[in-house]
Design an enzyme around this catalytic site. Structure first.
Site, PDB file in Angstrom:
ATOM      1  N   LYS A  13     -16.045 -11.488 -12.183  1.00 11.74           N
ATOM      2  CA  LYS A  13     -14.951 -12.426 -12.156  1.00 11.74           C
ATOM      3  C   LYS A  13     -15.798 -13.912 -12.481  1.00 11.74           C
ATOM      4  O   LYS A  13     -15.039 -14.573 -13.680  1.00 11.74           O
ATOM      5  CB  LYS A  13     -14.554 -13.094 -10.704  1.00 11.74           C
ATOM      6  CG  LYS A  13     -13.900 -11.932 -10.041  1.00 11.74           C
ATOM      7  CD  LYS A  13     -13.413 -12.166  -8.582  1.00 11.74           C
ATOM      8  CE  LYS A  13     -14.591 -12.530  -7.630  1.00 11.74           C
ATOM      9  NZ  LYS A  13     -15.470 -11.507  -7.178  1.00 11.74           N
ATOM     10  N   ARG A  88      -8.595 -15.813  -1.661  1.00 12.66           N
ATOM     11  CA  ARG A  88      -9.082 -14.494  -1.038  1.00 12.66           C
ATOM     12  C   ARG A  88      -8.268 -13.785   0.003  1.00 12.66           C
ATOM     13  O   ARG A  88      -8.471 -12.932   0.639  1.00 12.66           O
ATOM     14  CB  ARG A  88     -10.621 -14.636  -0.798  1.00 12.66           C
ATOM     15  CG  ARG A  88     -11.324 -14.839  -2.047  1.00 12.66           C
ATOM     16  CD  ARG A  88     -12.955 -14.711  -1.453  1.00 12.66           C
ATOM     17  NE  ARG A  88     -13.520 -15.365  -2.698  1.00 12.66           N
ATOM     18  CZ  ARG A  88     -14.728 -15.004  -3.313  1.00 12.66           C
ATOM     19  NH1 ARG A  88     -15.363 -14.086  -2.848  1.00 12.66           N
ATOM     20  NH2 ARG A  88     -15.318 -15.694  -4.099  1.00 12.66           N
ATOM     21  N   ARG A 127     -29.092  -8.189  -9.188  1.00 12.05           N
ATOM     22  CA  ARG A 127     -28.877  -9.593  -9.745  1.00 12.05           C
ATOM     23  C   ARG A 127     -29.867 -10.709  -9.230  1.00 12.05           C
ATOM     24  O   ARG A 127     -30.218 -10.578  -7.967  1.00 12.05           O
ATOM     25  CB  ARG A 127     -27.528 -10.152  -9.364  1.00 12.05           C
ATOM     26  CG  ARG A 127     -27.022 -11.341  -9.765  1.00 12.05           C
ATOM     27  CD  ARG A 127     -25.722 -11.971  -9.418  1.00 12.05           C
ATOM     28  NE  ARG A 127     -25.373 -11.846  -8.065  1.00 12.05           N
ATOM     29  CZ  ARG A 127     -23.855 -12.114  -7.828  1.00 12.05           C
ATOM     30  NH1 ARG A 127     -23.358 -12.511  -8.764  1.00 12.05           N
ATOM     31  NH2 ARG A 127     -23.869 -11.788  -6.308  1.00 12.05           N
ATOM     32  N   ARG A 156     -29.828 -13.633  -4.222  1.00  6.89           N
ATOM     33  CA  ARG A 156     -28.816 -14.532  -3.381  1.00  6.89           C
ATOM     34  C   ARG A 156     -28.859 -13.705  -2.110  1.00  6.89           C
ATOM     35  O   ARG A 156     -29.083 -12.485  -1.815  1.00  6.89           O
ATOM     36  CB  ARG A 156     -27.451 -14.347  -3.854  1.00  6.89           C
ATOM     37  CG  ARG A 156     -27.028 -15.674  -4.676  1.00  6.89           C
ATOM     38  CD  ARG A 156     -25.898 -15.427  -5.523  1.00  6.89           C
ATOM     39  NE  ARG A 156     -24.484 -14.983  -4.723  1.00  6.89           N
ATOM     40  CZ  ARG A 156     -23.493 -14.865  -5.025  1.00  6.89           C
ATOM     41  NH1 ARG A 156     -23.065 -15.305  -6.427  1.00  6.89           N
ATOM     42  NH2 ARG A 156     -22.174 -14.421  -4.424  1.00  6.89           N
ATOM     43  N   ARG A 167     -19.677  -7.597   2.467  1.00 11.04           N
ATOM     44  CA  ARG A 167     -18.504  -8.167   1.415  1.00 11.04           C
ATOM     45  C   ARG A 167     -17.701  -7.208   0.818  1.00 11.04           C
ATOM     46  O   ARG A 167     -16.483  -7.510   0.688  1.00 11.04           O
ATOM     47  CB  ARG A 167     -19.460  -8.817   0.473  1.00 11.04           C
ATOM     48  CG  ARG A 167     -20.290 -10.139   0.692  1.00 11.04           C
ATOM     49  CD  ARG A 167     -21.272 -10.527  -0.185  1.00 11.04           C
ATOM     50  NE  ARG A 167     -21.039 -10.805  -1.774  1.00 11.04           N
ATOM     51  CZ  ARG A 167     -21.859 -10.767  -2.836  1.00 11.04           C
ATOM     52  NH1 ARG A 167     -23.124 -10.283  -2.652  1.00 11.04           N
ATOM     53  NH2 ARG A 167     -21.241 -11.375  -3.793  1.00 11.04           N
TER      54      ARG A 167
HETATM   55  P1  AP5 Z   1     -20.458 -11.871 -11.765  1.00  8.90           P
HETATM   56  O1  AP5 Z   1     -19.784 -12.294 -12.751  1.00  8.90           O
HETATM   57  O2  AP5 Z   1     -21.130 -12.713 -10.883  1.00  8.90           O
HETATM   58  O3  AP5 Z   1     -19.437 -10.958 -10.693  1.00  8.90           O
HETATM   59  P2  AP5 Z   1     -18.343 -11.829  -9.411  1.00  8.90           P
HETATM   60  O4  AP5 Z   1     -17.247 -10.879  -9.412  1.00  8.90           O
HETATM   61  O5  AP5 Z   1     -18.274 -13.292  -9.694  1.00  8.90           O
HETATM   62  O6  AP5 Z   1     -19.209 -11.629  -8.220  1.00  8.90           O
HETATM   63  P3  AP5 Z   1     -19.904 -12.562  -7.272  1.00  8.90           P
HETATM   64  O7  AP5 Z   1     -20.903 -11.489  -6.532  1.00  8.90           O
HETATM   65  O8  AP5 Z   1     -20.458 -13.758  -7.753  1.00  8.90           O
HETATM   66  O9  AP5 Z   1     -18.648 -12.759  -6.531  1.00  8.90           O
HETATM   67  P4  AP5 Z   1     -18.487 -12.971  -4.950  1.00  8.90           P
HETATM   68  O10 AP5 Z   1     -16.808 -13.134  -4.932  1.00  8.90           O
HETATM   69  O11 AP5 Z   1     -18.920 -12.103  -3.895  1.00  8.90           O
HETATM   70  O12 AP5 Z   1     -19.307 -14.362  -4.601  1.00  8.90           O
HETATM   71  P5  AP5 Z   1     -18.728 -15.725  -4.738  1.00  8.90           P
HETATM   72  O13 AP5 Z   1     -19.982 -16.422  -5.392  1.00  8.90           O
HETATM   73  O14 AP5 Z   1     -17.366 -15.890  -5.609  1.00  8.90           O
HETATM   74  O15 AP5 Z   1     -21.297 -10.379 -11.791  1.00  8.90           O
HETATM   75  C1  AP5 Z   1     -22.214  -9.951 -10.862  1.00  8.90           C
HETATM   76  C2  AP5 Z   1     -23.108  -9.256 -11.694  1.00  8.90           C
HETATM   77  O16 AP5 Z   1     -22.710  -8.251 -12.420  1.00  8.90           O
HETATM   78  C3  AP5 Z   1     -24.032 -10.146 -12.539  1.00  8.90           C
HETATM   79  O17 AP5 Z   1     -25.446  -9.918 -12.322  1.00  8.90           O
HETATM   80  C4  AP5 Z   1     -23.587  -9.882 -13.954  1.00  8.90           C
HETATM   81  O18 AP5 Z   1     -24.409 -10.266 -14.845  1.00  8.90           O
HETATM   82  C5  AP5 Z   1     -23.334  -8.611 -13.766  1.00  8.90           C
HETATM   83  N1  AP5 Z   1     -22.030  -8.130 -14.787  1.00  8.90           N
HETATM   84  C6  AP5 Z   1     -20.859  -8.755 -14.967  1.00  8.90           C
HETATM   85  N2  AP5 Z   1     -20.165  -8.006 -15.795  1.00  8.90           N
HETATM   86  C7  AP5 Z   1     -20.828  -7.060 -16.083  1.00  8.90           C
HETATM   87  C8  AP5 Z   1     -20.297  -5.948 -17.019  1.00  8.90           C
HETATM   88  N3  AP5 Z   1     -19.259  -5.793 -17.397  1.00  8.90           N
HETATM   89  N4  AP5 Z   1     -21.211  -4.856 -17.034  1.00  8.90           N
HETATM   90  C9  AP5 Z   1     -22.528  -4.846 -16.361  1.00  8.90           C
HETATM   91  N5  AP5 Z   1     -22.846  -6.146 -15.454  1.00  8.90           N
HETATM   92  C10 AP5 Z   1     -21.915  -7.008 -15.450  1.00  8.90           C
HETATM   93  O19 AP5 Z   1     -18.584 -16.134  -3.260  1.00  8.90           O
HETATM   94  C11 AP5 Z   1     -19.675 -16.128  -2.192  1.00  8.90           C
HETATM   95  C12 AP5 Z   1     -19.250 -16.622  -1.201  1.00  8.90           C
HETATM   96  O20 AP5 Z   1     -18.465 -17.793  -0.825  1.00  8.90           O
HETATM   97  C13 AP5 Z   1     -18.294 -15.522  -0.436  1.00  8.90           C
HETATM   98  O21 AP5 Z   1     -18.778 -14.409   0.131  1.00  8.90           O
HETATM   99  C14 AP5 Z   1     -17.579 -16.280   0.714  1.00  8.90           C
HETATM  100  O22 AP5 Z   1     -18.527 -16.486   1.744  1.00  8.90           O
HETATM  101  C15 AP5 Z   1     -17.345 -17.666  -0.024  1.00  8.90           C
HETATM  102  N6  AP5 Z   1     -16.193 -18.159  -0.734  1.00  8.90           N
HETATM  103  C16 AP5 Z   1     -16.217 -18.264  -1.943  1.00  8.90           C
HETATM  104  N7  AP5 Z   1     -14.851 -18.110  -2.182  1.00  8.90           N
HETATM  105  C17 AP5 Z   1     -13.841 -18.407  -0.944  1.00  8.90           C
HETATM  106  C18 AP5 Z   1     -12.785 -18.266  -0.710  1.00  8.90           C
HETATM  107  N8  AP5 Z   1     -11.671 -18.438  -1.561  1.00  8.90           N
HETATM  108  N9  AP5 Z   1     -12.423 -17.873   0.463  1.00  8.90           N
HETATM  109  C19 AP5 Z   1     -13.414 -17.633   1.418  1.00  8.90           C
HETATM  110  N10 AP5 Z   1     -14.563 -17.784   1.258  1.00  8.90           N
HETATM  111  C20 AP5 Z   1     -14.967 -17.925   0.003  1.00  8.90           C
END
Ligand code: AP5
Length: 211
Positions: A13, A88, A127, A156, A167
């Site tokens: 994402k 979410r 990552r 992280r 997660r």
């Molecule tokens: P990346 O692009 O970072 O993927 P992502 O889907 O954004 O994954 P995240 O781990 O960042 O998402 P998340 O939703 O768990 O965490 P967030 O920070 O939003 O890619 C991941 C890896 O894959 C990278 O190394 C990248 O290089 C690689 N990659 C990407 N595309 C690729 C491809 N095509 N092929 C190969 N490799 C690839 O949230 C963190 C925390 O914040 C949550 O757990 C929660 O506690 C809180 N939070 C945030 N928003 C909310 C909400 N709305 N409600 C409640 N809690 C929330």
């Protein structure tokens, strides 16, 4: 244009939100990034969110809706926004819909990035991120130096194995029901195959936005 990006942790994402933001000329709003900045700054919001985030649990809806209200009513989102993981739970989707309606706006498109679980685990466990500028890297060990700013790469807390498992469970239980909610209440969610090279996935996402 207001675009909601859904998908499990590691689906890409954040990576795709950056690409789409550049292509469409609208900002990316990532609640995960906003919360991590609040944790680093030691604000009240950050202190409230930290323990949930470290475990891989969702932060309470009230905190997220506060962030969304701040951003969506600010000049930043005047032309639109790409909401990366910012919705979410069903209460968050309802809250956002009401909040936008109050200012005569609505979500225009919901994209769901689809990737198999074993690929998600592989991506997240490989990552590291720069502790200074937050640039993500794959396949580089913690302690390596960031190419962009010379900062140190770290893992992280929520990319540790137990937190990754949690997660994924949290996603199935609390976020997946949102797909049905959007299908029934606003518009059909567009599914994007997110397995493949990053640029290919971006093309698929742009195609889905045009449909
Ligand atoms: P990346 O692009 O970072 O993927 P992502 O889907 O954004 O994954 P995240 O781990 O960042 O998402 P998340 O939703 O768990 O965490 P967030 O920070 O939003 O890619 C991941 C890896 O894959 C990278 O190394 C990248 O290089 C690689 N990659 C990407 N595309 C690729 C491809 N095509 N092929 C190969 N490799 C690839 O949230 C963190 C925390 O914040 C949550 O757990 C929660 O506690 C809180 N939070 C945030 N928003 C909310 C909400 N709305 N409600 C409640 N809690 C929330």
């Amino acid at each position: 244009m207001i675009i909601v990006l859904l998908g499990p942790p590691g689906a890409g994402k954040g990576t795709q939100a950056d690409k789409l933001a550049e292509r469409l000329g609208i900002p990316k709003i990532a609640t995960g990034d906003v919360l991590r900045a609040a944790v680093r700054d030691g604000t009240r919001r950050g202190l409230e969110a930290k323990s949930y985030m470290d475990r891989g649990d969702l932060v309470p809806d009230s905190v997220i809706l506060g962030i969304l209200r701040d951003v969506m009513t600010s000049p930043t989102a005047r032309k639109g926004a790409i909401l990366d993981g910012a919705v979410r739970t069903v209460p968050q989707a309802k809250g956002l819909t009401i909040m936008l309606a109050e200012v005569g706006r609505k979500v225009d498109k919901v994209l769901l990035f689809d990737v198999a679980d074993d690929e998600l685990v592989k991506r997240l466990s490989g990552r590291t991120v720069c502790e200074s500028c937050q640039t993500p890297y794959k396949g580089r060990k913690p302690g390596t130096i960031c190419e962009k700013c010379g900062g140190k790469l770290v893992r992280r807390k929520d990319d540790e194995p137990a937190a990754i498992r949690n997660r994924l469970d949290v996603y199935r239980l609390q976020t997946e029901p949102l797909i049905g909610w959007y299908d029934d209440h606003t518009m059909k969610v567009a599914r994007v195959d997110a397995d493949g090279p990053v640029d290919v996935v971006t093309s698929r996402a742009l195609e889905a936005l045009e449909k």
